[in-house]
Design a protein around this motif. Structure first.
Motif, PDB file in Angstrom:
ATOM      1  N   VAL A 265       0.843  -1.197   0.000  1.00 15.13           N
ATOM      2  CA  VAL A 265       0.000   0.000   0.000  1.00 15.13           C
ATOM      3  C   VAL A 265       0.880   1.251   0.000  1.00 15.13           C
ATOM      4  O   VAL A 265       0.547   2.262  -0.646  1.00 15.13           O
ATOM      5  CB  VAL A 265      -0.948  -0.015   1.215  1.00 15.13           C
ATOM      6  CG1 VAL A 265      -1.795   1.246   1.250  1.00 15.13           C
ATOM      7  CG2 VAL A 265      -1.853  -1.251   1.173  1.00 15.13           C
ATOM      8  N   ALA A 266       2.010   1.200   0.708  1.00 18.71           N
ATOM      9  CA  ALA A 266       2.935   2.332   0.709  1.00 18.71           C
ATOM     10  C   ALA A 266       3.463   2.601  -0.701  1.00 18.71           C
ATOM     11  O   ALA A 266       3.564   3.760  -1.132  1.00 18.71           O
ATOM     12  CB  ALA A 266       4.092   2.070   1.675  1.00 18.71           C
ATOM     13  N   TYR A 267       3.808   1.546  -1.418  1.00 12.76           N
ATOM     14  CA  TYR A 267       4.275   1.719  -2.795  1.00 12.76           C
ATOM     15  C   TYR A 267       3.165   2.303  -3.673  1.00 12.76           C
ATOM     16  O   TYR A 267       3.416   3.176  -4.519  1.00 12.76           O
ATOM     17  CB  TYR A 267       4.738   0.384  -3.359  1.00 12.76           C
ATOM     18  CG  TYR A 267       5.148   0.457  -4.810  1.00 12.76           C
ATOM     19  CD1 TYR A 267       6.398   0.944  -5.163  1.00 12.76           C
ATOM     20  CD2 TYR A 267       4.272   0.056  -5.814  1.00 12.76           C
ATOM     21  CE1 TYR A 267       6.769   1.030  -6.495  1.00 12.76           C
ATOM     22  CE2 TYR A 267       4.630   0.144  -7.146  1.00 12.76           C
ATOM     23  CZ  TYR A 267       5.887   0.627  -7.482  1.00 12.76           C
ATOM     24  OH  TYR A 267       6.238   0.721  -8.805  1.00 12.76           O
ATOM     25  N   TYR A 268       1.935   1.823  -3.480  1.00 11.24           N
ATOM     26  CA  TYR A 268       0.799   2.344  -4.240  1.00 11.24           C
ATOM     27  C   TYR A 268       0.602   3.841  -3.986  1.00 11.24           C
ATOM     28  O   TYR A 268       0.392   4.620  -4.928  1.00 11.24           O
ATOM     29  CB  TYR A 268      -0.449   1.555  -3.852  1.00 11.24           C
ATOM     30  CG  TYR A 268      -1.756   2.126  -4.334  1.00 11.24           C
ATOM     31  CD1 TYR A 268      -2.021   2.280  -5.681  1.00 11.24           C
ATOM     32  CD2 TYR A 268      -2.746   2.501  -3.422  1.00 11.24           C
ATOM     33  CE1 TYR A 268      -3.226   2.790  -6.129  1.00 11.24           C
ATOM     34  CE2 TYR A 268      -3.949   3.015  -3.855  1.00 11.24           C
ATOM     35  CZ  TYR A 268      -4.182   3.166  -5.206  1.00 11.24           C
ATOM     36  OH  TYR A 268      -5.366   3.683  -5.634  1.00 11.24           O
ATOM     37  N   LEU A 278       6.364   4.973   7.288  1.00 13.26           N
ATOM     38  CA  LEU A 278       6.095   3.734   7.997  1.00 13.26           C
ATOM     39  C   LEU A 278       6.362   3.928   9.480  1.00 13.26           C
ATOM     40  O   LEU A 278       7.373   4.525   9.864  1.00 13.26           O
ATOM     41  CB  LEU A 278       6.967   2.599   7.454  1.00 13.26           C
ATOM     42  CG  LEU A 278       7.029   2.423   5.937  1.00 13.26           C
ATOM     43  CD1 LEU A 278       7.787   1.155   5.581  1.00 13.26           C
ATOM     44  CD2 LEU A 278       5.643   2.418   5.326  1.00 13.26           C
ATOM     45  N   CYS A 279       5.467   3.419  10.313  1.00 12.75           N
ATOM     46  CA  CYS A 279       5.586   3.568  11.761  1.00 12.75           C
ATOM     47  C   CYS A 279       5.626   2.171  12.387  1.00 12.75           C
ATOM     48  O   CYS A 279       4.648   1.419  12.314  1.00 12.75           O
ATOM     49  CB  CYS A 279       4.417   4.376  12.313  1.00 12.75           C
ATOM     50  SG  CYS A 279       4.562   4.805  14.063  1.00 12.75           S
ATOM     51  N   ARG A 293      12.300  -1.736   8.322  1.00 16.55           N
ATOM     52  CA  ARG A 293      13.387  -0.877   7.844  1.00 16.55           C
ATOM     53  C   ARG A 293      13.822  -1.281   6.441  1.00 16.55           C
ATOM     54  O   ARG A 293      14.124  -0.420   5.591  1.00 16.55           O
ATOM     55  CB  ARG A 293      14.573  -0.933   8.803  1.00 16.55           C
ATOM     56  CG  ARG A 293      15.726  -0.003   8.406  1.00 16.55           C
ATOM     57  CD  ARG A 293      16.887  -0.075   9.371  1.00 16.55           C
ATOM     58  NE  ARG A 293      16.505   0.415  10.694  1.00 16.55           N
ATOM     59  CZ  ARG A 293      16.486  -0.326  11.789  1.00 16.55           C
ATOM     60  NH1 ARG A 293      16.840  -1.611  11.724  1.00 16.55           N
ATOM     61  NH2 ARG A 293      16.130   0.189  12.940  1.00 16.55           N
ATOM     62  N   VAL A 294      13.868  -2.579   6.176  1.00 18.25           N
ATOM     63  CA  VAL A 294      14.223  -3.045   4.835  1.00 18.25           C
ATOM     64  C   VAL A 294      13.199  -2.561   3.817  1.00 18.25           C
ATOM     65  O   VAL A 294      13.548  -2.099   2.719  1.00 18.25           O
ATOM     66  CB  VAL A 294      14.331  -4.583   4.818  1.00 18.25           C
ATOM     67  CG1 VAL A 294      14.465  -5.104   3.389  1.00 18.25           C
ATOM     68  CG2 VAL A 294      15.511  -5.034   5.647  1.00 18.25           C
ATOM     69  N   HIS A 295      11.908  -2.643   4.161  1.00 18.34           N
ATOM     70  CA  HIS A 295      10.870  -2.143   3.256  1.00 18.34           C
ATOM     71  C   HIS A 295      11.023  -0.636   3.032  1.00 18.34           C
ATOM     72  O   HIS A 295      10.884  -0.156   1.900  1.00 18.34           O
ATOM     73  CB  HIS A 295       9.485  -2.448   3.830  1.00 18.34           C
ATOM     74  CG  HIS A 295       9.080  -3.881   3.733  1.00 18.34           C
ATOM     75  ND1 HIS A 295       9.131  -4.599   2.557  1.00 18.34           N
ATOM     76  CD2 HIS A 295       8.612  -4.751   4.681  1.00 18.34           C
ATOM     77  CE1 HIS A 295       8.706  -5.842   2.769  1.00 18.34           C
ATOM     78  NE2 HIS A 295       8.390  -5.950   4.050  1.00 18.34           N
ATOM     79  N   ALA A 296      11.306   0.099   4.097  1.00 10.69           N
ATOM     80  CA  ALA A 296      11.458   1.545   3.968  1.00 10.69           C
ATOM     81  C   ALA A 296      12.646   1.901   3.072  1.00 10.69           C
ATOM     82  O   ALA A 296      12.569   2.823   2.245  1.00 10.69           O
ATOM     83  CB  ALA A 296      11.627   2.178   5.352  1.00 10.69           C
ATOM     84  N   GLN A 297      13.739   1.179   3.214  1.00  6.90           N
ATOM     85  CA  GLN A 297      14.910   1.437   2.375  1.00  6.90           C
ATOM     86  C   GLN A 297      14.638   1.051   0.924  1.00  6.90           C
ATOM     87  O   GLN A 297      15.065   1.752   0.002  1.00  6.90           O
ATOM     88  CB  GLN A 297      16.113   0.661   2.915  1.00  6.90           C
ATOM     89  CG  GLN A 297      16.613   1.162   4.260  1.00  6.90           C
ATOM     90  CD  GLN A 297      17.701   0.272   4.847  1.00  6.90           C
ATOM     91  OE1 GLN A 297      18.044  -0.764   4.271  1.00  6.90           O
ATOM     92  NE2 GLN A 297      18.242   0.667   5.985  1.00  6.90           N
TER      93      GLN A 297
END
Length: 451
Positions: A265-268, A278-279, A293-297
């Protein structure tokens, strides 16, 4: 005569010595592949005697002792490895000044634009029932059964009664249960369809087939079509106009894919021009913060985290304030997975939801689940309402189904969840990359259930 006897004894001794040497050599060959010869060594030649054999054995024993020498033991002091030992144990990459270099995940680059209405998986195969509904006789292979194939010859030429429709109800219910619909929900849907057919006059099997199919399609479409459509992009735009972040909280049981769904959803949102943050409020599961953190990077979006063992509600409050100060558009709150009957964890979740008043509470569930999905969403709603400090507790607003690409036509969980909650399915996950997210296609679900 005496000299001859002595020579005979010497020959016997030499023969005995030669046999011993041969036996020793054979043993060494069997255990190690034989001794290594040195230049100018004392090995016996063709006419070598006992003295030559003794010298070769001594050198071979020295070589064998050197070969048995193992790796050198590491020296340890009272505090662990010594200074040189610690340096030898440090295999991390070094940055400037000898400090460990921070590791970063590779940035994700999509090969094509994200389309939430794009098709996925195998195309729908034409159902034999559609041919029957059109008046043509469906060609079924031996052993193949269609949804309405068993209705042939049951009724026709007279008004439909409860007795005549009872076999139809049973077939409808069994087929829906086979498609992963919860049994009690399947029974209720079939009862509703059959109630709408009572008293109708039918003159042919084709008329019965088309009538029953039409009534079932209408009932399923009505259930799956939300009374309130959730348009995340429009809601985020309104929140940005009000100069505040739009807050989404992802909840669900363990292992359904909340963090991965959150990142999709963040990518969308990012691909549509918004800045999500992201929290990390899963302070319970080891590795949850590192996973986020990996997703955020990978997505190049900000992450707000305070580690483990902290109050998740407080972290969400601080994260929302931080996002407002930084001008981020969306706060996506990741929560710990929990079972619906775990009272302490459900109380903590109810506190997080009520204190922070998110704009959207998304329940993440597996498309593989049947009756379990109903139990889970019912338990979450009950706990959120019961443990709320407010008079009217905040409940689930929408649903996101994961692993939707793995179920083929077993799509009954979607019907069960929507029927139970009355809330829409906002997204479905259809793969393992950030672009594998879709809107729910109601027509696809209805066709799969009736196939």
């Amino acid at each position: 005569a005496g000299d001859g006897a002595d020579a005979d004894d010497a020959g016997a001794d030499g023969a005995a010595l030669s046999a011993e040497a041969i036996a020793a050599n054979r043993a060494k060959l069997a255990s190690k592949g034989g001794p290594k010869k040195k230049k100018g060594g004392g090995g016996r030649g063709k006419g070598g005697g006992g003295g030559g054999g003794g010298g070769g054995d001594d050198e071979e024993e020295e070589e064998e002792g050197a070969a048995k020498k193992g790796k050198e033991k590491r020296a340890w002091d009272d505090t662990g490895a010594g200074k040189s030992g610690k340096a030898g144990l440090d295999f991390s990459k070094k940055g400037e000044g000898g400090a460990p270099a921070p590791s970063r995940a590779a940035v994700y680059r999509a090969s094509k634009a994200l389309d939430l209405d794009a098709d996925f998986g195998e195309p729908d195969a034409p159902a034999a029932d559609e041919a029957a509904a059109a008046g043509a006789a469906p060609a079924l292979e031996k052993g193949q059964s269609s949804f309405f194939g068993g209705l042939r010859g049951m009724v026709g030429g007279k008004p439909l009664t409860q007795e005549s429709l009872e076999p139809v109800v049973n077939k409808l219910r069994d087929r829906l249960v086979e498609k992963n619909v919860a049994q009690d929900i399947g029974q209720q849907v079939c009862d509703s369809v059959c109630s709408s057919l009572l008293g109708k006059q039918l003159s042919s099997f084709a008329g019965l087939t088309s009538t029953v199919r039409g009534a079932m399609e209408d009932a399923l479409t009505r259930i799956l079509t939300p009374t309130r459509r959730i348009d995340v992009l429009a809601d985020v735009e309104r929140a940005r106009a009000a100069k505040r972040p739009y807050v989404i909280v992802f909840v669900g049981v363990n292992g359904v894919g909340k963090s991965t769904s959150l990142s999709k959803v963040a990518y969308y949102l990012k691909s549509n021009g918004f800045t999500p943050m992201l929290c990390a409020c899963d302070t319970f599961r080891s590795g949850a913060v590192e996973q986020l953190r990996v997703h955020a990077q990978s997505l190049e979006v900000p992450l707000y985290e305070k580690g483990y063992g902290r109050d998740a509600s407080g972290i969400a409050t601080d994260g929302i304030s931080h996002a407002k100060q930084m001008g981020y558009d969306v706060v996506m709150v990741d929560t710990a997975g929990r079972m619906q009957d775990n009272e302490p964890l459900m109380r903590a979740l109810a506190k997080l939801v009520n204190v922070n008043s998110p704009d959207l509470v998304l329940f993440v569930g597996e498309a593989l689940a049947g009756n379990d999905a109903v139990d889970q969403v019912t338990g979450f709603n009950q706990a959120l309402g019961e443990y709320s400090v407010a008079r009217a507790g905040r409940l689930i607003d929408g649903i996101m189904l994961t692993k939707f690409d793995t179920i083929n036509d077993k799509v009954g969980a979607a019907l069960s969840l929507v029927y139970t909650t009355g809330k829409p399915i906002v997204f479905v996950g259809v793969g393992q990359t950030y672009t594998d997210i879709r809107n729910l296609n109601v027509d696809h679900i209805v066709r799969a259930l009736l196939r």
